[in-house]
Design an enzyme around this catalytic site. Structure first.
Site, PDB file in Angstrom:
ATOM      1  N   LYS A  66       0.820  -1.223   0.000  1.00 33.08           N
ATOM      2  CA  LYS A  66       0.000   0.000   0.000  1.00 33.08           C
ATOM      3  C   LYS A  66       0.847   1.264   0.000  1.00 33.08           C
ATOM      4  CE  LYS A  66      -4.356  -1.918   1.168  1.00 33.08           C
ATOM      5  NZ  LYS A  66      -5.379  -2.197   2.139  1.00 33.08           N
ATOM      6  N   ARG A 121      -3.328  -9.986   5.105  1.00 29.90           N
ATOM      7  CA  ARG A 121      -3.705 -10.130   3.693  1.00 29.90           C
ATOM      8  C   ARG A 121      -2.539  -9.617   2.860  1.00 29.90           C
ATOM      9  NH1 ARG A 121      -5.854  -7.080  -0.431  1.00 29.90           N
ATOM     10  NH2 ARG A 121      -7.428  -8.083  -1.739  1.00 29.90           N
TER      11      ARG A 121
HETATM   12  C1  9MG Z   1      -9.794  -5.917  -1.096  1.00 31.55           C
HETATM   13  N1  9MG Z   1      -8.884  -5.287  -0.170  1.00 31.55           N
HETATM   14  C2  9MG Z   1      -7.870  -4.442  -0.493  1.00 31.55           C
HETATM   15  N2  9MG Z   1      -7.266  -4.029   0.621  1.00 31.55           N
HETATM   16  C3  9MG Z   1      -7.889  -4.632   1.664  1.00 31.55           C
HETATM   17  C4  9MG Z   1      -7.746  -4.601   3.052  1.00 31.55           C
HETATM   18  O1  9MG Z   1      -6.833  -3.832   3.621  1.00 31.55           O
HETATM   19  N3  9MG Z   1      -8.558  -5.358   3.803  1.00 31.55           N
HETATM   20  C5  9MG Z   1      -9.521  -6.117   3.244  1.00 31.55           C
HETATM   21  N4  9MG Z   1     -10.316  -6.833   4.058  1.00 31.55           N
HETATM   22  N5  9MG Z   1      -9.727  -6.164   1.922  1.00 31.55           N
HETATM   23  C6  9MG Z   1      -8.920  -5.441   1.154  1.00 31.55           C
END
Ligand code: 9MG
Length: 291
Positions: free
Chosen positions: A232, A266
């Site tokens: 990010k 994630r």
């Molecule tokens: C789809 N998506 C992109 N970034 C995300 C994040 O930080 N959390 C979750 N749950 N989905 C995300």
């Protein structure tokens, strides 16, 4: 720093996701399989279902515990897509991934896509709108799928235009606590609910740092917390690199989020994340042994 011990999660907590049950005694890795043509860091390489399957298998071999697929980009500035287009992107991939040995999560906010995905074998719904769309609570409650309830300020198209809070941590905690209550009231069992502060979703870099530091407070809400920091722009600001070159920064972010109590990270870079989490475990777990 030791793992936080103030968590109200029971010591043998599990996350129930359809036919799967995952122990929460170590941080879990959710690997991202993108199926959108404009996904910000993969450039849409996985639109083809066969390629998506190959990518999914690689992520599993590298250590992914859950796979996340999504047919609508949520990158800042992204325009919404129709139900039909989202289904067109997601369903062929889901059909290929349905028989895999790990649970598949579908990143969607649309009740129709939720229902169709669950019927096709998805075990989790990852909703950046936290089931606020009309009919979304019912779509998940009528199944045995898990759900990730994420905080977002505004909508993807405009969310990064000057986001403001009086107290970002208090406001995100209040929102997620409320959504967890709404989900439970709709009939979604506690052990199917995951909360997510939504890094980068209507947050400045400073808000993101405040929320990473506050992960133990989020965890104190009593639900597993998912941290999605991978590649990010926060890391772009810190290390000055483009999305595809943020592997090291993202791995550090996932590690530090796990150390502060994130139950699921994630990520795009599963192998690097797995190795770093194994090191964390070896150091932090005083019962760890090489025998
Ligand atoms: C789809 N998506 C992109 N970034 C995300 C994040 O930080 N959390 C979750 N749950 N989905 C995300």
């Amino acid at each position: 720093m030791a793992l936080p011990h103030s968590s109200p999660l029971p010591p043998h907590a599990v996350l129930k996701l359809g036919r799967f049950s995952l122990a929460l005694d170590r941080p879990l890795i959710m690997g991202v399989v993108n199926v959108t043509p404009d996904s910000f860091s993969d450039g849409g390489r996985f639109l083809d279902p066969a390629q998506a399957l190959e990518h999914a298998n690689r992520l599993i071999a590298e250590g992914a515990d859950i796979l996340d697929i999504g047919g609508e980009s949520s990158r800042p500035g992204a325009a919404p897509v129709s139900v039909e287009e989202e289904l067109r992107r997601v369903m062929p991939v889901l059909e290929k991934l349905g028989g895999l040995a790990v649970p598949v999560s579908v990143d969607t906010s649309k009740p129709e896509v939720m229902r169709r995905s669950i019927a096709a074998g998805a075990s989790m719904i990852n909703d950046i709108l936290a089931l606020q769309a009309p009919g979304a609570l019912e779509a998940v409650a009528g199944s045995d799928a898990a759900v990730c309830l994420m905080h977002m300020l505004g909508e993807p198209r405009t969310m990064q235009k000057d986001p403001r809070y009086d107290d970002v941590v208090a406001e995100v905690c209040a929102f997620l606590g409320g959504r967890a209550q709404a989900a439970a009231a709709a009939g979604i069992a506690r052990d199917r609910i995951v909360l997510d502060p939504g890094f980068g979703f209507g947050k400045t870099p400073q808000h993101n740092l405040d929320l990473i530091r506050a992960l133990p407070r989020l965890r104190a809400l009593g639900y597993p917390v998912l941290a999605g920091l991978s590649r990010k722009s926060l890391f772009g600001k810190i290390v000055g690199r483009e999305a595809a070159e943020r592997v090291h920064a993202s791995t550090a972010g996932a590690l530090l989020a796990a150390q502060r109590g994130a139950a699921i990270v994630r990520v795009h870079d599963v192998a690097a994340t797995r190795d770093s989490l194994l090191v964390l475990r070896a150091i932090d777990d005083s019962t760890f042994s090489f025998e």
